[in-house]
Scaffold this motif. Structure first.
Motif, PDB file in Angstrom:
ATOM      1  N   PHE A  48      -5.234  -8.522  -2.324  1.00  0.00           N
ATOM      2  CA  PHE A  48      -4.702  -9.108  -1.087  1.00  0.00           C
ATOM      3  C   PHE A  48      -5.185 -10.547  -0.975  1.00  0.00           C
ATOM      4  CE2 PHE A  48      -4.282  -4.975   1.636  1.00  0.00           C
ATOM      5  CZ  PHE A  48      -3.080  -4.698   1.024  1.00  0.00           C
ATOM      6  N   THR A  49      -4.309 -11.432  -0.548  1.00  0.00           N
ATOM      7  CA  THR A  49      -4.694 -12.835  -0.406  1.00  0.00           C
ATOM      8  C   THR A  49      -5.350 -13.093   0.947  1.00  0.00           C
ATOM      9  OG1 THR A  49      -2.476 -13.365   0.373  1.00  0.00           O
ATOM     10  CG2 THR A  49      -2.922 -13.689  -1.974  1.00  0.00           C
ATOM     11  N   LYS A  50      -5.127 -12.195   1.901  1.00  0.00           N
ATOM     12  CA  LYS A  50      -5.786 -12.288   3.210  1.00  0.00           C
ATOM     13  C   LYS A  50      -6.583 -11.017   3.424  1.00  0.00           C
ATOM     14  CE  LYS A  50      -1.855 -14.800   5.085  1.00  0.00           C
ATOM     15  NZ  LYS A  50      -0.565 -14.544   5.671  1.00  0.00           N
ATOM     16  N   ARG A  51      -7.700 -11.125   4.145  1.00  0.00           N
ATOM     17  CA  ARG A  51      -8.551  -9.961   4.388  1.00  0.00           C
ATOM     18  C   ARG A  51      -8.005  -9.147   5.559  1.00  0.00           C
ATOM     19  NH1 ARG A  51     -12.644  -7.491   6.751  1.00  0.00           N
ATOM     20  NH2 ARG A  51     -14.450  -6.805   5.578  1.00  0.00           N
ATOM     21  N   CYS A  86      -4.854   1.099  -5.171  1.00  0.00           N
ATOM     22  CA  CYS A  86      -6.252   0.631  -5.110  1.00  0.00           C
ATOM     23  C   CYS A  86      -6.384  -0.745  -5.749  1.00  0.00           C
ATOM     24  CB  CYS A  86      -7.184   1.610  -5.821  1.00  0.00           C
ATOM     25  SG  CYS A  86      -7.400   3.169  -4.949  1.00  0.00           S
ATOM     26  N   GLU A  87      -5.795  -0.909  -6.938  1.00  0.00           N
ATOM     27  CA  GLU A  87      -5.885  -2.195  -7.635  1.00  0.00           C
ATOM     28  C   GLU A  87      -5.166  -3.298  -6.863  1.00  0.00           C
ATOM     29  OE1 GLU A  87      -7.861  -2.903 -10.237  1.00  0.00           O
ATOM     30  OE2 GLU A  87      -8.526  -0.855  -9.876  1.00  0.00           O
ATOM     31  N   ALA A 143       0.656  -4.061   2.992  1.00  0.00           N
ATOM     32  CA  ALA A 143       0.909  -5.028   1.910  1.00  0.00           C
ATOM     33  C   ALA A 143       1.757  -6.225   2.338  1.00  0.00           C
ATOM     34  CB  ALA A 143       1.533  -4.324   0.703  1.00  0.00           C
ATOM     35  N   PRO A 144       2.835  -6.021   3.119  1.00  0.00           N
ATOM     36  CA  PRO A 144       3.637  -7.208   3.493  1.00  0.00           C
ATOM     37  C   PRO A 144       2.826  -8.219   4.312  1.00  0.00           C
ATOM     38  CG  PRO A 144       4.841  -5.173   3.932  1.00  0.00           C
ATOM     39  CD  PRO A 144       3.458  -4.785   3.552  1.00  0.00           C
ATOM     40  N   LYS A 145       1.822  -7.755   5.027  1.00  0.00           N
ATOM     41  CA  LYS A 145       1.027  -8.628   5.876  1.00  0.00           C
ATOM     42  C   LYS A 145      -0.073  -9.363   5.102  1.00  0.00           C
ATOM     43  CE  LYS A 145      -1.192  -6.582   9.472  1.00  0.00           C
ATOM     44  NZ  LYS A 145      -1.515  -6.127  10.817  1.00  0.00           N
ATOM     45  N   TYR A 146      -0.595  -8.740   4.037  1.00  0.00           N
ATOM     46  CA  TYR A 146      -1.779  -9.280   3.365  1.00  0.00           C
ATOM     47  C   TYR A 146      -1.593  -9.662   1.895  1.00  0.00           C
ATOM     48  CZ  TYR A 146      -4.095  -7.631   7.527  1.00  0.00           C
ATOM     49  OH  TYR A 146      -4.453  -7.424   8.842  1.00  0.00           O
ATOM     50  N   ALA A 147      -0.528  -9.209   1.259  1.00  0.00           N
ATOM     51  CA  ALA A 147      -0.358  -9.440  -0.176  1.00  0.00           C
ATOM     52  C   ALA A 147      -0.011 -10.893  -0.488  1.00  0.00           C
ATOM     53  CB  ALA A 147       0.692  -8.515  -0.739  1.00  0.00           C
TER      54      ALA A 147
END
Length: 83
Positions: free
Chosen positions: A13-16, A7-8, A79-83
């Motif tokens: 995420f750097t991208k929405r 959750c945290e 996560a790999p796509k947005y982190a």
């Protein structure tokens, strides 16, 4: 990874995520923390509220533990796509 950590980390995420992915997170989060939907459906004119209600309601009957596990799995997939 546990549910609270996922959750945290999802909040950072750097991208929405897409709306569909966001609603998946939302529905699983509500199911994991509250359980089955406990509010009445919003009016058809409240499009955002209706989408959120439906995202939560589609997990009806899922245990809190299963919802937490599904949330973590969704986080790990995205996560790999947005982190």
């Amino acid at each position: 990874m546990d549910f609270n950590t996922a959750c945290e980390k999802a909040k950072t995420f750097t991208k929405r995520p897409t709306d569909a992915e966001f609603l998946e997170f939302y529905g699983l989060y509500k199911q994991a923390t509250i359980g089955d939907v406990n509010i009445s459906a919003p009016s058809a004119l409240d499009l955002k509220g209706k989408a959120k209600f439906e995202a939560w309601n589609k997990h009806k009957g899922m245990s809190k533990d299963a919802a937490k596990a599904a949330y973590v799995a969704t986080y790990e997939k995205l996560a790999p796509k947005y982190a």
